[in-house]
Design a protein around this motif. Structure first.
Motif, short mmCIF file in Angstrom:
data_model
loop_
_atom_site.label_atom_id
_atom_site.label_comp_id
_atom_site.label_asym_id
_atom_site.label_seq_id
_atom_site.Cartn_x
_atom_site.Cartn_y
_atom_site.Cartn_z
N SER A 1 45.46 35.86 33.03
CA SER A 1 45.36 36.61 34.33
C SER A 1 45.90 38.19 34.16
CB SER A 1 46.13 36.13 35.38
OG SER A 1 47.54 35.87 34.97
N GLU A 2 46.82 38.35 33.15
CA GLU A 2 47.15 39.73 33.11
C GLU A 2 46.41 40.85 32.48
OE1 GLU A 2 50.40 40.40 34.29
OE2 GLU A 2 50.52 38.30 34.65
N GLY A 3 45.00 40.32 32.28
CA GLY A 3 44.00 41.12 31.75
C GLY A 3 43.82 41.44 30.25
N ALA B 1 49.85 33.71 33.29
CA ALA B 1 49.02 32.54 33.74
C ALA B 1 47.76 32.74 33.29
CB ALA B 1 49.02 32.42 35.48
N TYR B 2 46.95 31.49 33.24
CA TYR B 2 45.72 31.49 33.06
C TYR B 2 44.77 30.89 34.04
CZ TYR B 2 46.44 33.45 28.10
OH TYR B 2 46.45 34.40 27.17
N TYR B 3 43.73 31.49 34.54
CA TYR B 3 42.68 30.87 35.46
C TYR B 3 41.36 30.99 34.91
CZ TYR B 3 46.79 32.29 38.63
OH TYR B 3 48.04 32.21 38.94
N ALA B 4 40.71 31.90 34.13
CA ALA B 4 39.49 31.82 33.42
C ALA B 4 39.51 30.87 32.57
CB ALA B 4 39.36 33.10 32.99
N SER B 5 38.47 30.09 32.25
CA SER B 5 38.16 29.04 31.18
C SER B 5 37.60 29.88 29.94
CB SER B 5 37.11 28.07 31.78
OG SER B 5 37.64 27.43 33.09
N ARG C 1 34.41 40.01 35.01
CA ARG C 1 34.81 40.41 36.24
C ARG C 1 36.40 40.44 36.51
NH1 ARG C 1 32.97 39.08 41.67
NH2 ARG C 1 34.05 40.48 43.02
N THR C 2 36.73 41.46 36.63
CA THR C 2 38.17 41.75 37.00
C THR C 2 38.36 41.99 38.45
OG1 THR C 2 38.02 44.24 36.75
CG2 THR C 2 38.29 43.05 34.85
N SER C 3 39.68 42.11 38.65
CA SER C 3 40.28 42.50 40.04
C SER C 3 39.59 43.63 41.00
CB SER C 3 41.75 42.40 40.17
OG SER C 3 42.31 43.50 39.21
N LYS C 4 39.18 44.50 39.74
CA LYS C 4 38.77 45.83 40.41
C LYS C 4 37.15 46.33 39.97
CE LYS C 4 43.26 48.25 40.05
NZ LYS C 4 43.81 49.37 39.35
N ALA C 5 36.60 45.48 38.98
CA ALA C 5 35.54 46.02 38.58
C ALA C 5 34.57 44.87 37.64
CB ALA C 5 35.44 47.15 37.65
N LEU C 6 33.33 45.02 37.68
CA LEU C 6 32.58 44.18 36.65
C LEU C 6 32.27 45.17 35.24
CD1 LEU C 6 31.09 41.70 35.94
CD2 LEU C 6 29.14 42.59 36.95
N TRP C 7 32.95 44.47 34.42
CA TRP C 7 32.70 45.49 33.02
C TRP C 7 31.75 44.49 32.17
CZ3 TRP C 7 36.46 48.94 31.01
CH2 TRP C 7 37.40 49.15 31.59
N ALA C 8 30.97 45.53 31.36
CA ALA C 8 29.71 45.11 30.36
C ALA C 8 30.45 45.79 29.09
CB ALA C 8 28.63 45.63 30.57
N PHE C 9 30.56 44.79 27.94
CA PHE C 9 30.90 45.24 26.71
C PHE C 9 29.71 44.85 25.91
CE2 PHE C 9 35.36 44.42 28.92
CZ PHE C 9 35.59 45.66 28.96
N GLY C 10 29.58 45.79 24.95
CA GLY C 10 28.73 45.64 23.97
C GLY C 10 27.55 46.81 23.70
N GLU C 11 26.76 46.97 22.93
CA GLU C 11 25.98 48.28 22.82
C GLU C 11 25.34 48.60 24.03
OE1 GLU C 11 26.44 50.14 20.31
OE2 GLU C 11 27.48 48.44 19.21
N LYS C 12 25.29 49.77 24.49
CA LYS C 12 24.60 50.20 25.65
C LYS C 12 23.00 50.19 25.73
CE LYS C 12 28.04 53.90 26.88
NZ LYS C 12 28.02 55.42 27.52
N ASP D 1 43.14 44.46 25.89
CA ASP D 1 43.71 44.65 27.18
C ASP D 1 42.95 45.40 28.00
OD1 ASP D 1 45.49 45.03 29.19
OD2 ASP D 1 47.18 45.45 28.10
N LEU D 2 42.41 44.87 29.21
CA LEU D 2 41.50 45.55 29.98
C LEU D 2 42.40 46.46 31.07
CD1 LEU D 2 39.43 43.94 28.41
CD2 LEU D 2 38.43 43.25 30.64
N GLY D 3 43.87 46.17 31.26
CA GLY D 3 44.53 46.77 32.20
C GLY D 3 44.22 46.19 33.52
N GLU D 4 43.35 45.39 33.62
CA GLU D 4 43.10 44.78 35.24
C GLU D 4 43.23 43.28 35.09
OE1 GLU D 4 39.95 48.47 35.85
OE2 GLU D 4 39.06 46.28 35.97
N ARG D 5 43.57 42.46 36.32
CA ARG D 5 43.91 41.52 36.37
C ARG D 5 42.63 40.50 36.38
NH1 ARG D 5 48.49 39.27 37.19
NH2 ARG D 5 47.94 37.48 37.99
N ILE D 6 42.52 39.39 35.49
CA ILE D 6 41.24 38.50 35.53
C ILE D 6 41.36 37.38 35.75
CG2 ILE D 6 39.66 37.70 33.62
CD1 ILE D 6 40.23 39.86 31.76
N TYR D 7 40.51 36.51 36.78
CA TYR D 7 40.51 35.40 37.41
C TYR D 7 39.26 34.53 37.10
CZ TYR D 7 44.33 36.93 40.20
OH TYR D 7 45.76 37.60 40.51
#
Length: 497
Positions: free
Chosen positions: A447-449, A430-434, A486-497, A467-473
């Motif tokens: 939704s599978e991450g 399923a897809y919930y995120a735009s 934003r996943t079902s467990k956390a907020l991720w930031a991807f990019g250079e630190k 694959d983030l390994g966590e559901r995405i809504y």
């Protein structure tokens, strides 16, 4: 009562909202002007995930809302099901540390679908204040330090599956769509003090479970809604309906625009040939489920996950609502109201499923002019296949994109409606995120991450699958060469630190 929280930004004119495209801002659901696009980005990561391009990761309670970003702050809503606790959380964008979190004490938590969440709304901001809507409480404004500036409680949202919609800003107004029976309404609050400016009653629809979970679009000096049975434009002065385009959709996907044309997806499960299910003969149904052998089927005898007549493509069968069964709308199917289905009533269920979908559904390009039903003159083109139920369509660099369940991505020429491509992104479910876009790249999240990155263009070109390994809504945010997810467990930031 609310313990405390922070505030979002202030915009003094509708045009300021539409023009806001600074690289360090994603100020509402789907970013600048609700477009899903931040093309101020010079670059964005293509390959990322656990152990790869992770700037930081912050554990959070559950929540289906998207990140709202302004400068060095990210705002999200969350819900702890064990504590029945709703929160607004502010996070430092540089290091992912929580700056403040404030609980919202709601008298009662709204009921949601098993795939839903009471914290499904995305905050909005004007740079000075943060505005949050939750169907369990109402609307709250915070300053950036977490202090409650004002609150406007609203009756508990009682529509099916939860409220889902997010607030938007238009000049000095905070707008919230409360589009559910028995009294659908569009509400405007003064963003300075939270007082009610107007409460416009929306045209009710006859379906008992009708409700829209889409977020309003500010288009010129109008509010555009994707509603059950119609896409409609409303005056910013008092909310009254100016024009409408009829559909047979429930109006889930939020509309978007290129500034002149409005793109709205009118989804109907019966529109997809792949959703049709082969009929189980009456004799077979009786043999399997008529326990008392009276030649009829009661609601208690009918199974929850069998005798299907429509199936949501790409959605797991064990999810409630993933398919329509003979039992799903038993009350409607029991025509004579005797508490049973006979053969004629049973056959009529499948007959309705075989009815061709209405011609007024699909992805529509609308250029509003006139009043009332404007469908004959204002609908420039329609694309009737690959229509998303929840994800909003997106306009990007002359093309309209949409992603449907099963990972089906469609691109059409935004001016002519000519199909450019339709294909699977190899991330089922399923897809919930735009979809979102920036720096010439398209990002679609299952939704599978799995987040698939594609190159923008007239042909489908997949660059990576992550694959983030966590559901995405929630819908990702693109800010300062980073992707915030934003996943079902956390907020991720991807990019250079």
């Amino acid at each position: 009562m609310i313990r405390a929280a922070s505030v979002f930004l202030l915009m003094t004119a509708v045009c300021a909202v539409a023009a806001d495209s600074a690289s360090d801002r994603w100020p509402q659901f789907r970013g600048p002007a609700g477009s899903g696009v931040n093309d101020e980005q010079k670059s964005l990561p293509v390959e990322f995930g656990p152990g790869k391009k992770v700037a930081w990761r912050t554990e959070l309670p559950s929540g289906h809302g998207s990140p709202c970003v302004w400068g060095d702050r990210i705002f999200v809503t969350s819900f702890d099901p064990a504590k029945k606790l709703l929160e607004v959380i502010a996070i430092n964008r540089k290091d992912g540390k929580i700056v403040w979190r404030n609980a919202i004490s709601a008298p009662e938590i709204e009921k949601v679908h098993e795939e839903g969440n009471p914290a499904a709304s995305t905050p909005t901001t004007d740079g000075e204040r943060v505005y949050v809507y939750l169907g369990s409480f109402g609307v709250i404004a915070y300053d950036f330090g977490g202090k409650v500036v004002w609150q406007h409680p609203l009756p508990l949202y009682t529509g099916p599956y939860g409220s889902g919609t997010s607030p938007v800003l238009a000049g000095d107004l905070v707008l919230v769509s409360r589009d559910y029976r028995p009294a659908p309404a569009l509400i405007a609050l003064n963003k300075k003090d939270g007082t009610l400016v107007w409460n416009a009653t929306l045209t009710p629809v006859r379906f008992a479970h009708s409700a829209s979970h889409s977020t309003p679009l500010i288009w010129k000096d109008e509010v555009v809604l994707n509603r059950p049975t119609r896409v409609s434009g409303h005056s910013l002065k008092d909310g009254h309906e100016l024009w409408m385009v009829p559909t047979t959709s429930t109006g889930e996907a939020s509309p978007t625009s290129d500034g002149e044309t409005i793109f709205a997806a009118a989804f109907n499960m019966g529109s997809d040939p792949m959703a049709k299910v082969e009929k189980t003969p009456w004799s077979v149904a009786l043999a399997k489920y008529d326990k008392n052998k009276d030649g009829k089927l009661s609601k208690e005898e009918l199974p929850d996950f069998d005798l299907l007549y429509l199936r949501r493509v790409g959605v797991r069968d064990d999810i409630v609502g993933a398919h329509f069964t003979v039992k799903t709308f038993f009350g409607n199917n029991d025509r004579n109201k005797d508490g049973f289905l006979d053969e004629q009533e049973y056959d009529s269920v499948f007959a309705r499923a075989e009815t061709p979908p209405a011609e007024n559904n699909g992805l529509m390009a609308i250029r509003p002019e006139g009043e009332g039903d404007i469908s004959e003159k204002a609908v420039v083109w329609r694309e009737r296949r690959g229509i998303p139920e929840v994800p909003a369509p997106m306009f990007y660099r002359g093309r309209a994109y949409m992603v449907a369940n099963g990972g089906v991505l469609t691109a059409v020429d935004a001016k002519t409606g000519k199909l450019l491509f339709r294909g699977r992104v190899n991330a089922p479910g399923a897809y919930y995120a735009s979809p979102v876009a920036g720096a010439g790249k398209i990002f679609v999240s299952s939704s599978e991450g799995v987040i698939t990155v594609l190159s923008d263009g007239p042909e489908m070109k997949i660059l990576s699958s992550n694959d983030l390994g966590e559901r995405i809504y929630g819908t990702p945010a693109l800010v300062d060469a980073h992707i915030y997810v934003r996943t079902s467990k956390a907020l991720w930031a991807f990019g250079e630190k």
